[in-house]
Design a protein around this motif. Structure first.
Motif, PDB file in Angstrom:
ATOM      1  N   TRP A   1       0.914  -1.200  -0.063  1.00 54.28           N
ATOM      2  CA  TRP A   1       0.042  -0.460   0.409  1.00 54.28           C
ATOM      3  C   TRP A   1       1.148   1.288   0.012  1.00 54.28           C
TER       4      TRP A   1
ATOM      5  N   TRP B   1      -1.963  -5.140   3.262  1.00 59.40           N
ATOM      6  CA  TRP B   1      -2.770  -3.317   3.979  1.00 59.40           C
ATOM      7  C   TRP B   1      -3.057  -3.469   4.754  1.00 59.40           C
TER       8      TRP B   1
ATOM      9  N   LEU C   1      -5.656   6.514  -0.376  1.00 58.80           N
ATOM     10  CA  LEU C   1      -5.457   5.784   0.649  1.00 58.80           C
ATOM     11  C   LEU C   1      -7.774   6.242   1.240  1.00 58.80           C
TER      12      LEU C   1
END
Length: 699
Positions: free
Chosen positions: A391, A427, A407
């Motif tokens: 991520w 994640w 995000l």
């Protein structure tokens, strides 16, 4: 007490020694000698303070259920305690407490609190539905002193079942229930199955918290459940719901962790869904969206519509299924800056409101803009993530202001659904609202088999020029750097001549707009003449049945994957698999059972694996049979559709405007004067003049 053993004299001696501290003295010990051949163990058994039953395996294969059923038939006691040989008494009062609970009305089985050697909890009851619909142990791995949620890890309570590593049950009841299931659950899940059947018959299973023992789990027979028994568990018990495990708890965790959840109050009101697909190509994630939406439409109660910024051949599949489809690149503007992005988001918000949708489904991380639009529209969303990139860097491909928005979208959906545990681990730092979930992408087995049946194997192999004694290695998927197909051509080049002569390699998925795909063709053309005609490259296509039917071995060379559909198809076709062990792939296959692993780029090991399989028809057949069972052990296509269905209905009801109270949309999901096209490649037509509201204009 009934204690099974095969050799393991020290474990057995330690257990019997620990029993001496038991305060309840009215018991006898029976040992099942299951084909022990260790002289030391045999000598100990000859002098052990117990009755020894020598019970061999009936067909040569270990069957825990069968040997225990036979032992119970041979003895004559009121109560039976099944006790593994790798347990050890901690609490002297353990047996008196268990016997006490067994005397209460309606109690059919009593289990114990079992600890690992490091004093972390191993068992405090069996929970159905953990491990993606299988069975797991409540509060596993908690420190021994931790009471867990509501103190349940340290109190006596009812459970759906208890482990037979330490289980007390009346002998007459055990026999009346038919004992353990020897056919479907010879080694694994026989205790869970027994507990569920007790529950169905009106009996309770109790976890006795005062009974504490160590369980040195796996010391005798090791770990790992057979895929056949996992498949049987899904078939026999997959429909169940554990009455002692709340739907408001996270099924990914054995620790009874609360997860914000809406339990739908109705399954009748239709739920209108807008599904956003990043493209309409024959790719894994795009096919998943098609499978999901057509599946939901088929089961009923859902009215899906689909929008994509990129046109492709899957549009015709949606049209064939009667699902509204719209192609509109104006709905997303990721690289045009904040102002352009806001304008595009506004158009998407307008679309959501006009369509009267109850929930939105965004497919892949590329669909963050749809999640953002749903957030702005006050609409709940489900976000399915297929990628496994980290991520911290994934959204670096976008302008920084857009990346920040992407995000931030992780906290917005009702659920962010991953298809692989490995991907969700990458994640997990962004799970700030307890809204992550796991639903496996599943193969539509019936449809896949229908496709295969339309293309007989002999016809498929003849069409590809594959001889009867040749072994066909199939590698299927979009040819790109992420999937690493160059490994196969390099491995084929590295093979000895006699090994190469046994093989024919077929790579399906060439896309010549990509440099990596063009380079694969160049590498294949540079192979020695005796191998060049044995390495075939086929353009990307949705008609893959002939290649699956021709194949003897499936190869997956991916560098980055989540839970690839092609691996599920290889399982469905019943093929041995040679693959890289990246991300979610080890969650789909079993190493050395149906799959051989090699690290990306290790072409010499890949070559050795392929050569070994080509030389060993019996080994290929065994791995092929295992693949078929492993697929059955995974969640089914019906499971996937049902899980998503519950999720979408819960998401819709989580909104302030309940499903039943939503306004009625236009006849088409996409109302207004849009452009549409009835076939890919046709020019756009002014829909207003034709009275339609569907836009599928070209990207």
């Amino acid at each position: 007490m009934v204690i099974p053993t095969k050799n393991q004299g020290k474990l057995l001696r330690d257990l019997l020694k620990s029993l001496e501290k038991t305060t309840y003295r009215h018991y006898r010990v029976y040992i099942i000698d299951n084909e022990s051949d260790d002289p030391e163990t045999l000598a100990f058994l000859s002098t052990a303070p117990a009755t020894v039953f020598r019970i061999p395996n009936a067909d040569g294969a270990f069957n825990y259920a069968a040997i225990h059923n036979e032992a119970v038939r041979r003895l004559d006691e009121d109560l039976i305690v099944f006790l593994n040989n790798d347990v050890e008494v901690i609490e002297p009062r353990w047996l008196s407490q268990m016997v006490g609970w067994s005397r209460l009305p309606g109690v059919g089985a009593v289990g114990a609190r079992l600890l690992y050697s490091d004093r972390r909890l191993q068992h405090a009851g069996i929970v159905h539905g953990l491990h993606e619909g299988l069975a797991g142990h409540a509060f596993k791995l908690l420190p021994w002193w931790d009471g867990g949620a509501m103190g349940l890890a340290r109190v006596s309570r009812d459970a759906y079942a208890v482990t037979a590593a330490c289980m007390l049950t009346p002998r007459e009841l055990f026999l009346a229930m038919g004992g353990f299931d020897e056919r479907d659950f010879g080694v694994a899940y026989n205790d869970a199955d027994y507990g569920y059947r007790l529950h169905d018959a009106g009996y309770r299973s109790v976890v006795c918290a005062e009974a504490e023992l160590f369980h040195h789990e796996g010391a005798t027979r090791g770990f790992g459940d057979a895929p056949r028994e996992e498949a049987n568990y899904r078939r026999v018990h997959g429909h169940r719901r554990d009455p002692y495990f709340s739907p408001h708890l996270d099924p990914r965790s054995e620790a009874f962790v609360v997860q914000p959840t809406v339990v739908p109050t109705s399954d009748r009101a239709p739920v209108r869904l807008l599904a956003v697909s990043h493209n309409l190509n024959w790719e894994g994630a795009s096919r998943f969206e098609l499978e999901l939406m057509t599946g939901l439409k088929t089961v009923g109660g859902f009215e899906p519509a689909v929008v994509s910024p990129v046109d492709g051949p899957l549009r015709e599949e949606y049209e064939r299924a009667g699902i509204d489809i719209r192609v509109d690149p104006s709905l997303v503007s990721i690289f045009g800056g904040a102002v352009a992005y806001a304008e595009a988001r506004g158009r998407t918000v307008e679309l959501l409101k006009e369509g009267g949708f109850h929930a939105l489904h965004a497919n892949t991380l590329q669909g963050f803009w749809a999640v953002d639009a749903a957030r702005a529209a006050g609409l709940p969303s489900i976000w399915s993530v297929h990628e496994s990139e980290p991520w911290r860097s994934y959204f670096d491909q976008f302008p920084s202001d857009i990346a920040r928005i992407a995000l931030s979208c992780m906290e917005s959906p009702y659920r962010v659904v991953f298809t692989a545990r490995s991907s969700s681990e990458i994640w997990k730092d962004l799970e700030t609202r307890g809204n992550f979930g796991l639903i496996r992408y599943a193969l539509n087995v019936d449809r896949f088999r229908d496709e295969l049946a339309a293309c007989p194997r002999d016809v498929a192999r003849a069409g590809l020029g594959i001889g009867e004694d040749e072994v066909c290695v199939l590698l299927l998927g979009t040819v790109c750097e992420r999937k690493g197909q160059h490994d196969l051509v390099h491995a084929f080049r590295a093979m000895p001549p006699e090994a190469a002569r046994r093989l024919r390699c077929v790579v399906v998925g060439a896309r010549d707009s990509l440099e990596y795909s063009r380079e694969l063709r160049r590498l294949a053309s540079d192979l020695p003449p005796d191998r060049r005609e044995r390495f075939r490259i086929v353009d990307e296509t949705g008609a893959t049945a002939a290649y699956w039917q021709a194949a003897d071995v499936f190869c997956c060379s991916s560098r980055v994957e989540s839970y690839p559909h092609v691996v599920l198809e290889a399982l469905g076709r019943g093929l041995p698999i040679v693959t890289t062990p990246v991300f979610g792939i080890p969650e789909q296959v079993r190493r050395d059972l149906n799959a051989l692993f090699y690290e990306p780029g290790d072409v010499r090991l890949l070559a050795r694996h392929l050569d070994a399989l080509a030389r060993d028809p019996a080994g290929r057949a065994a791995m092929a049979a295992a693949s078929s069972w492993i697929l059955k052990a995974l969640p089914s296509h019906a499971d996937m559709i049902a899980q998503y269905g519950r999720l979408f209905r819960a998401a819709a009801e989580s909104a302030s405007g309940a499903v039943a109270g939503a306004r009625t949309p236009a006849a088409s999901a996409f109302a207004g004067p849009h452009l549409f096209r009835t076939r890919i490649g046709e020019p756009p037509v002014d829909a207003a003049a034709l009275g339609t509201g569907v836009e599928t204009s070209a990207p």
